[in-house]
Design a protein around this motif. Structure first.
Motif, short mmCIF file in Angstrom:
data_model
loop_
_atom_site.label_atom_id
_atom_site.label_comp_id
_atom_site.label_asym_id
_atom_site.label_seq_id
_atom_site.Cartn_x
_atom_site.Cartn_y
_atom_site.Cartn_z
N LEU A 161 0.82 -1.21 0.00
CA LEU A 161 0.00 0.00 0.00
C LEU A 161 0.85 1.26 0.00
O LEU A 161 0.49 2.26 -0.64
CB LEU A 161 -0.93 -0.01 1.21
CG LEU A 161 -2.06 -1.06 1.18
CD1 LEU A 161 -2.83 -1.06 2.49
CD2 LEU A 161 -3.01 -0.79 0.01
N THR A 162 1.97 1.25 0.72
CA THR A 162 2.84 2.43 0.71
C THR A 162 3.44 2.66 -0.68
O THR A 162 3.75 3.81 -1.03
CB THR A 162 3.98 2.28 1.72
OG1 THR A 162 4.75 1.11 1.41
CG2 THR A 162 3.44 2.16 3.13
N MET A 163 3.57 1.60 -1.49
CA MET A 163 4.10 1.74 -2.84
C MET A 163 3.01 2.02 -3.87
O MET A 163 3.29 2.11 -5.06
CB MET A 163 4.87 0.47 -3.22
CG MET A 163 6.05 0.17 -2.32
SD MET A 163 7.00 -1.28 -2.83
CE MET A 163 7.80 -0.66 -4.33
N GLY A 164 1.76 2.13 -3.42
CA GLY A 164 0.66 2.44 -4.32
C GLY A 164 0.05 1.25 -5.00
O GLY A 164 -0.69 1.41 -5.99
N PHE A 165 0.29 0.03 -4.51
CA PHE A 165 -0.27 -1.17 -5.10
C PHE A 165 -1.56 -1.56 -4.39
O PHE A 165 -1.80 -1.19 -3.24
CB PHE A 165 0.72 -2.34 -5.04
CG PHE A 165 2.02 -2.06 -5.74
CD1 PHE A 165 2.07 -1.25 -6.85
CD2 PHE A 165 3.22 -2.60 -5.26
CE1 PHE A 165 3.26 -0.99 -7.50
CE2 PHE A 165 4.41 -2.34 -5.89
CZ PHE A 165 4.44 -1.53 -7.01
N SER A 166 -2.37 -2.34 -5.09
CA SER A 166 -3.58 -2.88 -4.48
C SER A 166 -3.26 -4.19 -3.77
O SER A 166 -2.30 -4.88 -4.11
CB SER A 166 -4.65 -3.11 -5.55
OG SER A 166 -4.98 -1.91 -6.21
N VAL A 167 -4.07 -4.53 -2.81
CA VAL A 167 -3.92 -5.78 -2.07
C VAL A 167 -5.21 -6.58 -2.17
O VAL A 167 -6.29 -6.03 -2.47
CB VAL A 167 -3.57 -5.52 -0.58
CG1 VAL A 167 -2.19 -4.87 -0.47
CG2 VAL A 167 -4.60 -4.63 0.08
N GLN A 168 -5.11 -7.87 -1.93
CA GLN A 168 -6.27 -8.74 -2.08
C GLN A 168 -7.33 -8.44 -1.02
O GLN A 168 -8.53 -8.46 -1.32
CB GLN A 168 -5.83 -10.21 -2.00
CG GLN A 168 -4.94 -10.64 -3.16
CD GLN A 168 -4.55 -12.10 -3.05
OE1 GLN A 168 -4.87 -12.77 -2.07
NE2 GLN A 168 -3.86 -12.61 -4.06
N GLU A 169 -6.91 -8.19 0.19
CA GLU A 169 -7.86 -7.91 1.27
C GLU A 169 -7.57 -6.53 1.85
O GLU A 169 -6.42 -6.11 1.95
CB GLU A 169 -7.73 -8.98 2.38
CG GLU A 169 -8.06 -10.39 1.91
CD GLU A 169 -7.89 -11.40 3.02
OE1 GLU A 169 -7.55 -10.99 4.15
OE2 GLU A 169 -8.12 -12.60 2.77
#
Length: 363
Positions: free
Chosen positions: A62-70
């Protein structure tokens, strides 16, 4: 490293007093996640919200701007700009100590459920989203001789000593940390001490190589660094937590980590996130599964009996922006076309409206 040595030599008794007070506080606070450096647009809020060890990879993503599954149900990280991301994320895991004697003005959170983790999922995301670029991905655990490099890391860190034998040989060469650090009660002839000093040497060499290759921070692909250090754990096991050797090693590690964070932060022009996870011991041994970086992981929902997909996947942000702006452009186009058709002069602008006459005139 000379500034680190001067800092430790200033007043050794006061350093021991601070370390003793810190150890008392550590017994209350437990393991910690500390954010040493972060850009202004990555907002970590002040508070004592505990973060689970198994959620650390999602937090890094999240700090790198990516999405996560949950969704990460944790209030410590505030949502940042959509089109601005850090150029690098550096995560250092220090085993064998609850927390380090770091400045009080930095953000720190208690760590609960300290289970072993890796950043393999984040590395896969970097490879998937930036396959045409050359990101730097480095994962290193010197004590276990565990190494994974991808992209430009194979070129930049080609000469980086990674095995214990290589690192110990590096300690006897020019530019060794042994020439600048005050060892005090630490010995060059003890295996536990050498392991700790070898990890300090790795941090010094990584920052030196990054300072030499500042062009890495100019590309658009984000870089990922993950380091796991267990030298303090070995010293605590060898001498005990209350020994002078452990106290000296802890103070050295705290000073070296601050210097390392400053170097990385300056290389990436204040656009990097540097975190430190201090954990006394992991609750379970780490079992690392073999994987291929080219392997495509199928996203499924194990909690659903119907094998449904997750509500959000890694491409959610990209697809959302494509659909959103395409709909806006189409809506504006329809409005513009409708306005021009409504204000069109039937007798002048188009031959179509002249077809209404009984006698068609050919122009």
């Amino acid at each position: 490293m000379q500034s680190v040595g001067k800092l430790l030599k200033m007043n050794r008794p006061s350093v021991y007093i601070l370390l003793a007070c810190s150890s008392i506080i550590n017994g209350i606070l437990g393991d910690r996640l500390t954010v040493l450096r972060s850009p202004e647009y990555v907002s970590f809020l002040d508070g004592e919200w505990p973060v689970s060890g198994e959620k650390i990879p999602d937090l890094v993503a999240l700090t790198m701007g990516f999405s996560v599954q949950e969704d990460l149900d944790w209030p410590g990280l505030q949502a940042g700009p959509l089109f601005q991301r850090p150029r690098a994320n550096v995560l250092v895991v220090v085993r064998g100590v609850d927390s380090l004697d770091l400045p009080k003005n930095i953000t720190s959170y208690p760590l609960e459920n300290p289970v072993p983790f890796t950043l393999d999922s984040v590395a896969n995301t970097v490879h998937t989203l930036f396959a045409d670029s050359t990101p730097v991905v480095l994962q290193l655990a010197p004590s276990e001789e565990r190494l994974y490099m991808m992209g430009m890391a194979n070129t930049v860190f080609e000469d980086l000593p990674v095995t214990l034998q290589q690192i110990r040989g590096r300690l006897s060469q020019e530019g060794s940390v042994l020439n600048t650090l005050p060892l005090n009660s630490l010995s060059r002839n003890n295996e536990a001490d050498l392991l700790f000093l070898s990890e300090v040497q790795v941090l010094h060499d990584i920052s030196a190589l990054l300072l030499r290759h500042r062009h890495l921070a100019k590309d658009h692909a984000p870089d990922l660094y993950s380091l796991e250090l267990s030298g303090l754990e070995e010293i605590g096991r060898r001498y005990g937590q209350d020994s002078p050797q452990f106290q000296d090693a802890t103070s050295i590690m705290a000073a070296v980590m601050q210097k390392f964070a400053d170097n990385v932060y300056s290389v990436y022009s204040n656009n990097a996130v540097v975190e430190v996870v201090t954990v006394k011991t992991f609750e379970a041994p780490l079992t690392r599964k073999s994987r291929s970086i080219l392997e495509s992981k199928q996203i499924s929902n194990p909690g659903s009996p119907y094998n449904l997909a997750y509500k959000y996947n890694f491409e959610y942000a990209v697809i959302f922006n494509i659909v959103l702006w395409l709909m806006i452009v189409l809506a504006l186009a329809v409005i513009a076309i409708s306005y021009n058709l409504w204000n069109m002069d039937p007798g002048y602008d188009s031959i179509i409206y002249r077809m209404t006459n009984q006698k068609i005139r050919m122009d």
